[in-house]
Design an enzyme around this catalytic site. Sequence first.
Site, PDB file in Angstrom:
ATOM      1  CE1 TYR A 166     -83.016  31.919  48.387  1.00  0.00           C
ATOM      2  CE2 TYR A 166     -82.774  34.308  48.257  1.00  0.00           C
ATOM      3  CZ  TYR A 166     -82.476  33.034  47.789  1.00  0.00           C
ATOM      4  OH  TYR A 166     -81.620  32.880  46.728  1.00  0.00           O
ATOM      5  CB  CYS A 167     -83.578  29.097  54.237  1.00  0.00           C
ATOM      6  SG  CYS A 167     -85.106  28.889  55.164  1.00  0.00           S
ATOM      7  CD1 TRP A 168     -86.349  23.137  51.122  1.00  0.00           C
ATOM      8  CD2 TRP A 168     -85.808  24.130  49.213  1.00  0.00           C
ATOM      9  NE1 TRP A 168     -86.919  22.410  50.105  1.00  0.00           N
ATOM     10  CE2 TRP A 168     -86.600  23.003  48.913  1.00  0.00           C
ATOM     11  CE3 TRP A 168     -85.358  24.918  48.152  1.00  0.00           C
ATOM     12  CZ2 TRP A 168     -86.944  22.632  47.614  1.00  0.00           C
ATOM     13  CZ3 TRP A 168     -85.702  24.552  46.846  1.00  0.00           C
ATOM     14  CH2 TRP A 168     -86.483  23.439  46.600  1.00  0.00           C
TER      15      TRP A 168
ATOM     16  CE1 TYR B 126     -84.137  29.824  44.059  1.00  0.00           C
ATOM     17  CE2 TYR B 126     -84.487  27.465  44.253  1.00  0.00           C
ATOM     18  CZ  TYR B 126     -84.086  28.559  43.504  1.00  0.00           C
ATOM     19  OH  TYR B 126     -83.644  28.387  42.216  1.00  0.00           O
TER      20      TYR B 126
END
Length: 366
Positions: free
Chosen positions: A106-108, A135
Amino acid sequence: MSGMGTHTPYSIERFRQANGPVVDVRSPAEFNKGHWPGAINLALFNDEQRAAVGITYKKKGRQQAIKLGLEFTGPKLSGLAEALAKLSRDPTTESEDVSASDLRIYCWRGGMRSASVAWLAGLLDLKPVLLEGGYKSYRRWVLQQFEQTWPLRLLGGRTGTGKTDLLIAMAQRGVAVVNLEGLANHRGSSFGGLGLPPQPSTEHYENLLAEDLQRCQNCSANEIWLEAESSQVGRCRIPRALFHQMQMAPVLEINRSLDERVAQLVDVYGQHGRESLQEATQRISRRLGPQRTRQALDAIALENWDQACRAMLDYYDRCYDYELSRTPQRQSVDLCGLNTTKAAEMLIERELVRSSPKPQLVMSST
């Protein structure tokens, strides 16, 4: 910036159920502020690079931002690929069947950074899965946990009664426990941070609490035990919705003799030396008052830990008694003369606390 490539993103529920390590590809600063507990940080950009890409995106558009991102990531692709391959075969990850594990990435927001790392993992014949919404979606899930109704029970008792140690012993015997102080790396008083690692951010503290509540739910707990606390544990704030439920929860108050309490406090704090104890005492001098402050400081100067504790306990006892007087439901139990192990066993035998129907899972890591 968006684009998921050929990898279909998983919902938060499906992502949680998948196997394999969780990989956070955000920058170190983003990760340190808060992350999925247990996640490994494989940053696609460092903090400065992330800021530069963001500024370029706002001023020059998506294409220019992508080109700059490629300049930054090109030299590090080989090392990143090696790290991904190592994670996929790491025997310490949670999946028993490592060959069948996914890499949960995952990223932002679930955009270009996670998609890019998933593309790289795919080239290595790994099995990457992405978190839909990144996130941000995880944080929504975290905050939703505190709005649920939980079967909370509080363990109360004056300072030095060994509440945290007792909760740990209860957890080892199958009781569902959320260790508020353990997750915060703080014992909850002016002296509470002595000898402990740095505290997490409040955001990450919320993440840890949500995971532990979910762990208790997974073991079908009929009651979840926490220590009676104020709304803050050091610098970490207990979420308002959860704290409101704590204020309404039944309290089991444990009682021990003054000598036992002093011995417990000396054992915990006496090892930290004069300077640290003097600084902590000075921080609460206005609340202690000049006479008790002087008594405590004089005792600390002589390394008379027993007398120093007794000088301050009256203040802490009055604060605790005031808070407890506002408790709607309270039951007391005398644990004088019992060590922590015997006390936990007695509480379970007398059915003052109950074990969970299913085995306890391992508590969240940071």
